[in-house]
Design a protein around this motif. Structure first.
Motif, mmCIF file in Angstrom:
data_model
loop_
_atom_site.group_PDB
_atom_site.id
_atom_site.type_symbol
_atom_site.label_atom_id
_atom_site.label_comp_id
_atom_site.label_asym_id
_atom_site.label_seq_id
_atom_site.Cartn_x
_atom_site.Cartn_y
_atom_site.Cartn_z
ATOM 1 N N VAL A 63 0.854 -1.188 0.000
ATOM 2 C CA VAL A 63 0.000 0.000 0.000
ATOM 3 C C VAL A 63 0.891 1.240 0.000
ATOM 4 N N VAL A 64 0.562 2.203 -0.833
ATOM 5 C CA VAL A 64 1.240 3.504 -0.837
ATOM 6 C C VAL A 64 0.223 4.537 -0.366
ATOM 7 N N ALA A 65 0.511 5.177 0.770
ATOM 8 C CA ALA A 65 -0.415 6.146 1.366
ATOM 9 C C ALA A 65 0.189 7.542 1.268
ATOM 10 N N SER A 66 -0.509 8.449 0.571
ATOM 11 C CA SER A 66 0.039 9.787 0.364
ATOM 12 C C SER A 66 -1.034 10.739 -0.131
ATOM 13 N N HIS A 67 -0.783 12.017 0.124
ATOM 14 C CA HIS A 67 -1.649 13.057 -0.444
ATOM 15 C C HIS A 67 -1.076 13.606 -1.745
ATOM 16 N N ASP A 68 0.197 13.257 -2.078
ATOM 17 C CA ASP A 68 0.884 13.858 -3.222
ATOM 18 C C ASP A 68 1.971 12.893 -3.682
ATOM 19 N N LEU A 69 1.822 12.391 -4.887
ATOM 20 C CA LEU A 69 2.763 11.387 -5.406
ATOM 21 C C LEU A 69 3.673 11.949 -6.496
ATOM 22 N N LYS A 70 3.798 13.277 -6.573
ATOM 23 C CA LYS A 70 4.530 13.854 -7.700
ATOM 24 C C LYS A 70 6.007 13.462 -7.719
ATOM 25 N N PHE A 71 6.570 13.137 -6.559
ATOM 26 C CA PHE A 71 7.968 12.706 -6.506
ATOM 27 C C PHE A 71 8.102 11.179 -6.480
ATOM 28 N N PHE A 72 6.990 10.484 -6.654
ATOM 29 C CA PHE A 72 6.990 9.027 -6.482
ATOM 30 C C PHE A 72 6.535 8.290 -7.735
ATOM 31 N N THR A 73 6.260 9.012 -8.806
ATOM 32 C CA THR A 73 5.574 8.425 -9.958
ATOM 33 C C THR A 73 6.310 7.228 -10.551
ATOM 34 N N ARG A 74 7.598 7.387 -10.857
ATOM 35 C CA ARG A 74 8.295 6.306 -11.536
ATOM 36 C C ARG A 74 8.611 5.142 -10.599
ATOM 37 N N GLU A 106 -9.300 -0.769 5.779
ATOM 38 C CA GLU A 106 -9.344 -1.921 4.885
ATOM 39 C C GLU A 106 -7.963 -2.222 4.307
ATOM 40 N N LEU A 107 -7.226 -1.178 3.934
ATOM 41 C CA LEU A 107 -5.922 -1.374 3.315
ATOM 42 C C LEU A 107 -4.867 -1.813 4.324
ATOM 43 N N VAL A 108 -4.901 -1.279 5.551
ATOM 44 C CA VAL A 108 -3.905 -1.686 6.533
ATOM 45 C C VAL A 108 -4.115 -3.140 6.934
ATOM 46 N N ALA A 109 -5.351 -3.616 6.854
ATOM 47 C CA ALA A 109 -5.616 -5.025 7.148
ATOM 48 C C ALA A 109 -5.147 -5.937 6.018
ATOM 49 N N TRP A 110 -5.017 -5.382 4.811
ATOM 50 C CA TRP A 110 -4.663 -6.177 3.622
ATOM 51 C C TRP A 110 -3.165 -6.222 3.376
ATOM 52 N N ALA A 111 -2.436 -5.166 3.724
ATOM 53 C CA ALA A 111 -1.070 -4.961 3.244
ATOM 54 C C ALA A 111 -0.038 -5.792 4.013
ATOM 55 N N ASP A 112 1.009 -6.206 3.260
ATOM 56 C CA ASP A 112 2.228 -6.722 3.873
ATOM 57 C C ASP A 112 3.204 -5.578 4.151
ATOM 58 N N VAL A 113 3.199 -4.583 3.255
ATOM 59 C CA VAL A 113 4.109 -3.443 3.351
ATOM 60 C C VAL A 113 3.302 -2.169 3.124
ATOM 61 N N VAL A 114 3.558 -1.144 3.937
ATOM 62 C CA VAL A 114 2.950 0.170 3.739
ATOM 63 C C VAL A 114 4.076 1.174 3.524
ATOM 64 N N ILE A 115 3.997 1.902 2.406
ATOM 65 C CA ILE A 115 4.941 2.982 2.108
ATOM 66 C C ILE A 115 4.224 4.301 2.359
ATOM 67 N N LEU A 116 4.795 5.127 3.223
ATOM 68 C CA LEU A 116 4.225 6.422 3.554
ATOM 69 C C LEU A 116 5.051 7.494 2.864
ATOM 70 N N GLU A 117 4.481 8.075 1.810
ATOM 71 C CA GLU A 117 5.166 9.129 1.067
ATOM 72 C C GLU A 117 4.752 10.468 1.653
ATOM 73 N N TRP A 118 5.692 11.185 2.247
ATOM 74 C CA TRP A 118 5.553 12.376 3.078
ATOM 75 C C TRP A 118 5.217 11.948 4.515
ATOM 76 N N CYS A 119 5.740 12.712 5.429
ATOM 77 C CA CYS A 119 5.482 12.453 6.852
ATOM 78 C C CYS A 119 4.434 13.444 7.355
ATOM 79 N N GLY A 120 3.164 13.113 7.084
ATOM 80 C CA GLY A 120 2.050 13.898 7.583
ATOM 81 C C GLY A 120 1.232 13.035 8.526
ATOM 82 N N ARG A 121 -0.073 13.303 8.592
ATOM 83 C CA ARG A 121 -0.932 12.486 9.469
ATOM 84 C C ARG A 121 -1.047 11.062 8.945
#
Length: 739
Positions: A402-413, A444-459
C-alpha cells in the motif's frame, strides 16, 4: 527481462496493400519478435495476398490471427474489422491468455479500445493521424489524447520532434513517451554506384498514390526531363490509389491515366516488399517529394529510409526534420515541380552531387535498421518489465504493498516500477490532504497490506504507525518541510521500520531533529530517468541557462540567476536565461508573504528597466515537459539558499547540460565539487571558461556520466525493491552521493 512476454499487435491497416502503415505493422511484428516477444498480429482484412505476411508466417515467434478465417468475430463475413469489433476481439483474446503489452496504431482505433477500458495500463500506442501543429492542438483535440495517454503504459513517438510536441501539448504523455522511429530492413541489394547520365536516368516511386504525395506530378517528370535533353523512366510500384477530394475530385481517374499512359512511366502494380526494393535498387533516384502542406509533419517517411538503405538518393522537401536527417546542404531538396526537374537535370550532369546525396541517404538509413529497432525495443521492455528479487509470500501469492500519500509527484516512476513487478500487488490510499483521508478505506488497506509505504510524513504516518499489524512492514519517506513541523512527533516511532531521506545531509538532520532510531534512517536519492532525458541538444544550447521552479523566490533566489545572466550578457549577448516555473502568485500560501511579493516585484521591475535583461530572460510555461524543454538548455542553475536535494541540476546533467550549484547546506553531499560554486562571480567565470574555452562538450559528457552512475532510475528503484523486504544500511560518516 527474463520472462517471456506476449504482445498483441494491431494497426488499423489493410495488410494486402503495400503502404507505410502496413509496412509499419510488418516491421513492428518482426522487431518485437526479434526482441524475444511472442507476437499475435490481428489482421483487419481478409487475406488476398501474402506479400507482407509471408515473412511473418515464417517467424517462429509470430502468430497471425485472421478473424475472417478463424470465425472469431461473429457475422464479420468479408468486411474489414471495425475499431469496435477489434476492441471486443482484443478483450476476448486477452481473456484466453493475458497479453503483457498491446501495441496499437490509429487514433480512432485507440480511442475505441480506451473507451472499452479492459486493456488500460498495457497499451503501447502509436499515433500519427493526430494534430501536429499548435493551431490544431485545441482543447477539444487535447482531451481525447489525454484519455489515451492516461490509459497507455507507453506512448510511441516516431520522431524526437513529435515526442517534444506531444509532451508540451498533452502533459499526460510526459514520462510515458518512447522513441519508435521507422524501421527499414537490411538491404539485400544495392543501388548502382555509377551516377546517372542524360542518356539514362531511372526514377522510382514506391507507395500509395495520393494527391498530396504529388504522385500525379511525378508521372509528368519523364516528359518534362525530355525537354531538357534527359532521357528518363519512372518506375511506379503500388496499387493503392486514393480517392479524390475537393481540390481534385477526379484524382483516381487522372492518376490511373498517368500511370498507364504517360510517356516514360512504367507501372509495376503491387509487389511484395522484397520485389519492390529490388526494383528500387535498379534506379538512380527515389522520389518522396510531397505537397508543401505536409512540410509541417513531425514524422519521417519510411520510404525515404528504405531508399537510403539501398544507397539510393531521394528527392524530397526541405523541412527541419529532413535537414536534421540529411544536412542543410543536401543537393536533392525540392519545393516545386520545377525544382525537382532542375535537381534531376543537375545530377545527370554532375555525378559528384549524386554521389553526395547517395552517401547522405545511406548514412542516415543506417540508424533505422530492423536490428537497431529490436535492440531498442528490448531495452525499453527491460525498463518496463524489470527483473526482480524474490518477493512472493508463503503460498506464492504476490507481496501486497500500500502507498499512502496526499501527493505522489515525486513518487511516480517508483510507483510505476512497483506496479510492473510481477510478484507485487500495489494499492493506493489517496489522502485528500496531509490531514484528511477516508478512514474506512485506510482500515481496509492496513488489514490487507504486507508493506505500507508512507510518502511524506504527515498524518498518514501518524495514523498508519498506530494501526500497524504484527509482521507488517512500515516505510516512511520524508521531505524537507516535514522536519520543521510537528508531524514527526505524532508518529509512533518504534512502528516505523525504515525512514528514507533523499540526501545524506537530510538523513543527518532527520537523526538530529526527530526521535526516529538513528540506525533506521537511510538515504535513497531522488531518481533521474537518464534514458528519458538523453535527447539531442539545440546547437545554441551552450548559450542558454535554465532555472526550473523558482518559487518562492526568497529561497530559490531568482535574483541571483538574473545576476548571472546580466554579467554574462555584458561579455556575450548570446547568453539567455530561461525560467520554467510557476511564479509566486500561483501559490496562495507563498504569495501571502509580503517579503515574497516585494522580492518578485523587484526582480520583474529590474527586467523591465534593463534592455539587456528584457531581451535576455524568458519565462516559459510551467509543466512536466522538462525533458523536451532541456533540449535547449546548456547550463542549469541552482542558486537556492537551501534545498533537500534539488533535482533540477541532476535532470539537467542527464540531458547533457552542465550544472552550476550554489554552495547551499548539503550540496556537497549530493553533487561533485566541480559543479559547486561559491557565488555569482564564480558561476559566471565557470560558464565563460567552458563556452569560450571550448570545453563545454566535455563537461556536459562528464556530468551525464556522473548522474547516470549516481541517480539513474534503475539503480534507485533497485533500492526500493530491496527495502520492501529488508533493512538497508544507514549512511557511513561522510557519505556523498556523487563522487
Amino acid at each position: 527481462m527474463t520472462r517471456r512476454l506476449r504482445a498483441l499487435l494491431y494497426g488499423d491497416v489493410d495488410m494486402n496493400v503495400i503502404d507505410g502503415s502496413a509496412v509499419w505493422a510488418q516491421s513492428t511484428a518482426l522487431a518485437l519478435a526479434d526482441a524475444g516477444v511472442e507476437v499475435t498480429l490481428v489482421l483487419k482484412a481478409a487475406v488476398t495476398t501474402d506479400r507482407l505476411l509471408q515473412p511473418l508466417a515464417d517467424h517462429d515467434r509470430v502468430v497471425l490471427h485472421a478473424p475472417h478465417d478463424q470465425g472469431s468475430v461473429p457475422g464479420l463475413g468479408q468486411r474489414q474489422l471495425t475499431p469496435a469489433q477489434f476492441a471486443a476481439l482484443a478483450a476476448s483474446l486477452d481473456a484466453q491468455e493475458r497479453f503483457d503489452l498491446v501495441v496499437l496504431r490509429g487514433f480512432g482505433l485507440v480511442r475505441e479500445v480506451v473507451a472499452d477500458g479492459r486493456l488500460h495500463g498495457r497499451l503501447w500506442t502509436y499515433l500519427t493521424d493526430i494534430p501536429q501543429t499548435v493551431v490544431e492542438l485545441t482543447d477539444e483535440a487535447v482531451a481525447p489524447l489525454t484519455e489515451i495517454a492516461d490509459a497507455s503504459r507507453i506512448v510511441l513517438c516516431q520522431t524526437e520532434e513529435l515526442r517534444s510536441f506531444l509532451e508540451h501539448g498533452v502533459p499526460a504523455t510526459c514520462g510515458k513517451t518512447a522513441l519508435f522511429p521507422p524501421i527499414v530492413p537490411e538491404a539485400l541489394v544495392a543501388a548502382p554506384e555509377e551516377p546517372p547520365t542524360p542518356e539514362d536516368l531511372q526514377l522510382v516511386y514506391i507507395g500509395k498514390f495520393a494527391r498530396r504525395w504529388n504522385t500525379l506530378e511525378m508521372t509528368r517528370l519523364p516528359a518534362r526531363l525530355a525537354e531538357h535533353g534527359v532521357t528518363a523512366q519512372l518506375h511506379a510500384v503500388g496499387d493503392k490509389i486514393h480517392r479524390g477530394d475537393e481540390v481534385l475530385p477526379d484524382f483516381p481517374q487522372r492518376m490511373r491515366e498517368g500511370l498507364e499512359q504517360a510517356p516514360g512511366v512504367v507501372w509495376h502494380g503491387g509487389r511484395p516488399r522484397a520485389e519492390a526494393m529490388a526494383q528500387a535498387a535498379l534506379a538512380h533516384v527515389g522520389l518522396s517529394w510531397r505537397d508543401a502542406e505536409l512540410d509541417a509533419s513531425l514524422e519521417l517517411s519510411t520510404k525515404v529510409l528504405e531508399y537510403g538503405s539501398l544507397g539510393l538518393p531521394v528527392v524530397l522537401n526541405r523541412t527541419p526534420a529532413h535537414e536534421a536527417l540529411l544536412g542543410a546542404d543536401y543537393p536533392l531538396f525540392a519545393a516545386s515541380e520545377d525544382d525537382v526537374v532542375d535537381a534531376l537535370v543537375e545530377v545527370t550532369r554532375d555525378g559528384e552531387r549524386w554521389k553526395l546525396a547517395a552517401e547522405r541517404c545511406r548514412t542516415a538509413a543506417a540508424a533505422y535498421t530492423l536490428r537497431r529497432a529490436s535492440e531498442d525495443l528490448r531495452a525499453e521492455l527491460d525498463r518496463v518489465f524489470p527483473d526482480a528479487p524474490e518477493l512472493t509470500r508463503d503460498g506464492g501469492r504476490p507481496l501486497r504493498v500500500v502507498v499512502a500519500s496526499h501527493d505522489l509527484k515525486f513518487f511516480t516512476r517508483i510507483l510505476d516500477d512497483l506496479r510492473a513487478l510481477p510478484q507485487v500487488e500495489v494499492r493506493l490510499d489517496t489522502w485528500a490532504s496531509l490531514n484528511d483521508h477516508d478512514e474506512a478505506t485506510s482500515r481496509e488497506l492496513v488489514a490487507w497490506a504486507d508493506v505500507v509505504i508512507l510518502e511524506w510524513c504527515g498524518r498518514n504516518a501518524a495514523w498508519y504507525s498506530r494501526h500497524k499489524r504484527d509482521g507488517q512492514r512500515l516505510i516512511l519517506r520524508l521531505h524537507r518541510f516535514e522536519l520543521y513541523t510537528g508531524y514527526p512527533a505524532e508518529v509512533q516511532h518504534d512502528a516505523v521500520d525504515q525512514v528514507i531521506a533523499v540526501s545524506p545531509h537530510y538523513a543527518k538532520l532527520t537523526r538530529e531533529l526527530t526521535d526516529f532510531a538513528p540506525e533506521r534512517v537511510v538515504t535513497i536519492p531522488n531518481w533521474v530517468d537518464v534514458h528519458a532525458f538523453d535527447r539531442p541538444k539545440d546547437p545554441a544550447a551552450r548559450f542558454h541557462l535554465g532555472m526550473i521552479g523558482v518559487s518562492p523566490v526568497t529561497r530559490k533566489r531568482l535574483d541571483l540567476g538574473i545576476d548571472v545572466v546580466e554579467r554574462l550578457r555584458a561579455v556575450d549577448p548570446r547568453f539567455t536565461l530561461f525560467v520554467k516555473s510557476k511564479l509566486s502568485w500561483d501559490y496562495w500560501w507563498i504569495w501571502k508573504n509580503h517579503d515574497e511579493q516585494r522580492e518578485l516585484q523587484a526582480s520583474l521591475d529590474r527586467l523591465q528597466s534593463s534592455s539587456s535583461l528584457r531581451d535576455g530572460v524568458v519565462f516559459d510555461g510551467f509543466g512536466p515537459d522538462v525533458a523536451a524543454w532541456l533540449r535547449k538548455i546548456g547550463f542549469v542553475l541552482s542558486t537556492s539558499d537551501d534545498e533537500s536535494f534539488h533535482l533540477s541540476p541532476a535532470e539537467g546533467m542527464a540531458s547533457g547540460a552542465v550544472p552550476l550549484v550554489r554552495d547551499w547546506p548539503g550540496a556537497d553531499t549530493i553533487y561533485a565539487d566541480q559543479w559547486i560554486q561559491t557565488d555569482v562571480e564564480a558561476m559566471v567565470e565557470r560558464i565563460l571558461d567552458l563556452v569560450h574555452g571550448g570545453d563545454w562538450d566535455e563537461a556536459a559528457h562528464v556530468a551525464r556520466r556522473q548522474v547516470a552512475d549516481a541517480f539513474d532510475l534503475p539503480a534507485v528503484v533497485e533500492q526500493w525493491r530491496r527495502i520492501l523486504v529488508e533493512d538497508l544500511p544507514t549512511d557511513a560518516p561522510g557519505t556523498r552521493l556523487m563522487p
